[in-house]
Enzyme design. Structure first.
Site, PDB file in Angstrom:
ATOM      1  N   CYS A  53       0.672  -1.071   0.113  1.00  0.00           N
ATOM      2  CA  CYS A  53      -0.051  -0.153   0.078  1.00  0.00           C
ATOM      3  C   CYS A  53       0.935   1.329  -0.033  1.00  0.00           C
ATOM      4  CB  CYS A  53      -1.094   0.196   1.186  1.00  0.00           C
ATOM      5  SG  CYS A  53      -1.804   1.465   1.537  1.00  0.00           S
ATOM      6  N   GLU A 111       1.805  -4.755  -4.999  1.00  0.00           N
ATOM      7  CA  GLU A 111       0.664  -5.642  -5.020  1.00  0.00           C
ATOM      8  C   GLU A 111      -0.505  -5.628  -6.142  1.00  0.00           C
ATOM      9  OE1 GLU A 111      -2.687  -6.295  -1.510  1.00  0.00           O
ATOM     10  OE2 GLU A 111      -0.561  -6.600  -0.832  1.00  0.00           O
TER      11      GLU A 111
END
Length: 365
Positions: free
Chosen positions: A162, A199
């Protein structure tokens, strides 16, 4: 997740936000999404949430917030260890297991500006990297501008889980700095041959941000190949690229594999392809120029590309690309300092064997 920008006019804003605005230090700004703050502390319709700019502790009571801010244990320095510093900016690494409450508060705050984020409380398996700016005129006055997180152990070789630059500090190229640090750490950790990446799936805003970062990374690599890029490169690509007629003719086009580019830039093959398409460099290759990969005797057309160097230079000129990488090797500190990295690499073989033997003996006992 990628650095988050305000929802565009093409994106329908969320209809439900439990917190409408936040006060972060002396900054006041609107939230974008809903976060799962405990309802007994933050009501479902809070107009203004006060958040400590040092530790992200939150309150709906301005007096309680002011009292905490004056006494916050992190007023003088962020938690964790400083691993990078250059030009007033620094990056601090903290372990979610060692700083659990801090990481949880940071995650809850970040969700106010991220469309999808799932980790709020189970933070022990993550590392967090804070982007900090310190006022040169007041060394004890620092501001946290954003952060990225990554799993300590990622089966998908993700180098980032993140990432967020807080809204007041966006559009200042700070997301590229954080992404660059994540790739640099991933490259130095790469003792298994795995190349990292963010990700996935990426949000729409994340895809745009990373696509530009990947494009710049590849163009910078192509323009600097074979040159000494260790100096202080102030010039833009337009100022730097003045090759002779002979060199232009010799390097007008080249054939490379996606794997070659990925290994050189530390990027996943799929991310290389995304960037090459964005750059307009994914040209069909003629049969006579096809190359075989080292690991497979079959020719894989999609892994082989023709690079028109004139297109590369033109793209760099149009976008005023600086040849200097946004992250400096000599800015890393402690265990990530280049001299420590290279010393570790040169001695890792013998020491690694010894450690494995000790571990096996302990298990046998």
């Amino acid at each position: 997740m990628a650095p988050s920008d305000p929802p565009s006019s093409h994106t329908k804003p969320p209809t439900v936000r439990n917190v409408k605005h936040v006060v972060l230090g002396d900054l006041f700004f609107r939230t974008w999404y809903q976060s799962i703050y405990p309802e007994d502390l933050v009501s479902k319709d809070t107009d203004r949430l006060y958040v400590c700019r040092y530790c992200f502790r939150y309150s709906c009571d301005v007096d309680r917030y002011a009292k905490h801010s004056r006494l916050c244990a992190h007023r003088s320095t962020p938690p964790g260890n400083k691993i990078y510093e250059h030009g007033g900016y620094s990056v601090w690494e903290l372990d979610g297991e060692d700083h659990k409450l801090y990481a949880q508060n940071l995650s809850l705050f970040a969700k106010l500006f991220l469309d999808h984020k799932s980790v709020f409380f189970e933070v022990a398996s993550f590392l967090y990297y804070l982007l900090v700016f310190t006022d040169p005129a007041d060394p004890e006055n620092y501001h946290i501008l954003g952060f990225f997180s990554k799993e300590k152990l990622s089966w998908d070789a993700n180098n980032l889980a993140c990432i967020l630059v807080f809204p007041p500090y966006q559009r200042k190229q700070l997301g590229k700095l954080l992404m660059g640090v994540s790739y640099k750490l991933s490259d130095w950790e790469r003792d298994t041959g795995l190349i990292g990446g963010p990700e996935k799936p990426l949000s729409e805003m994340g895809r745009r941000s990373y696509s530009r970062f990947w494009e710049e990374r590849i163009v910078r690599y192509l323009l600097l190949r074979g040159t000494d890029a260790t100096g202080d490169l102030e010039e833009t690509a337009q100022q730097k690229q003045t090759p002779s007629k002979a060199s232009r003719k010799r390097s007008s086009s080249e054939v490379m594999t996606v794997q070659d580019i990925g290994l050189a830039t530390g990027m996943l093959a799929e991310d290389v392809i995304t960037a090459l398409k964005g750059l307009g460099l994914m040209e069909p290759i003629s049969p006579s120029k096809r190359r075989k990969t080292k690991t497979n005797e079959e020719t894989v057309d999609k892994e082989t590309v023709v690079l028109r160097m004139s297109k590369v230079s033109d793209w760099a000129n149009v976008h005023h690309l600086s040849l200097r990488d946004p992250v400096r090797d000599d800015g890393f500190l402690g265990r990530w300092a280049p001299e420590n990295i290279y010393a570790r690499d040169s001695t890792s073989g013998d020491e690694g064997d010894g450690d494995e033997e000790e571990e096996e003996e302990e298990e046998d006992e």
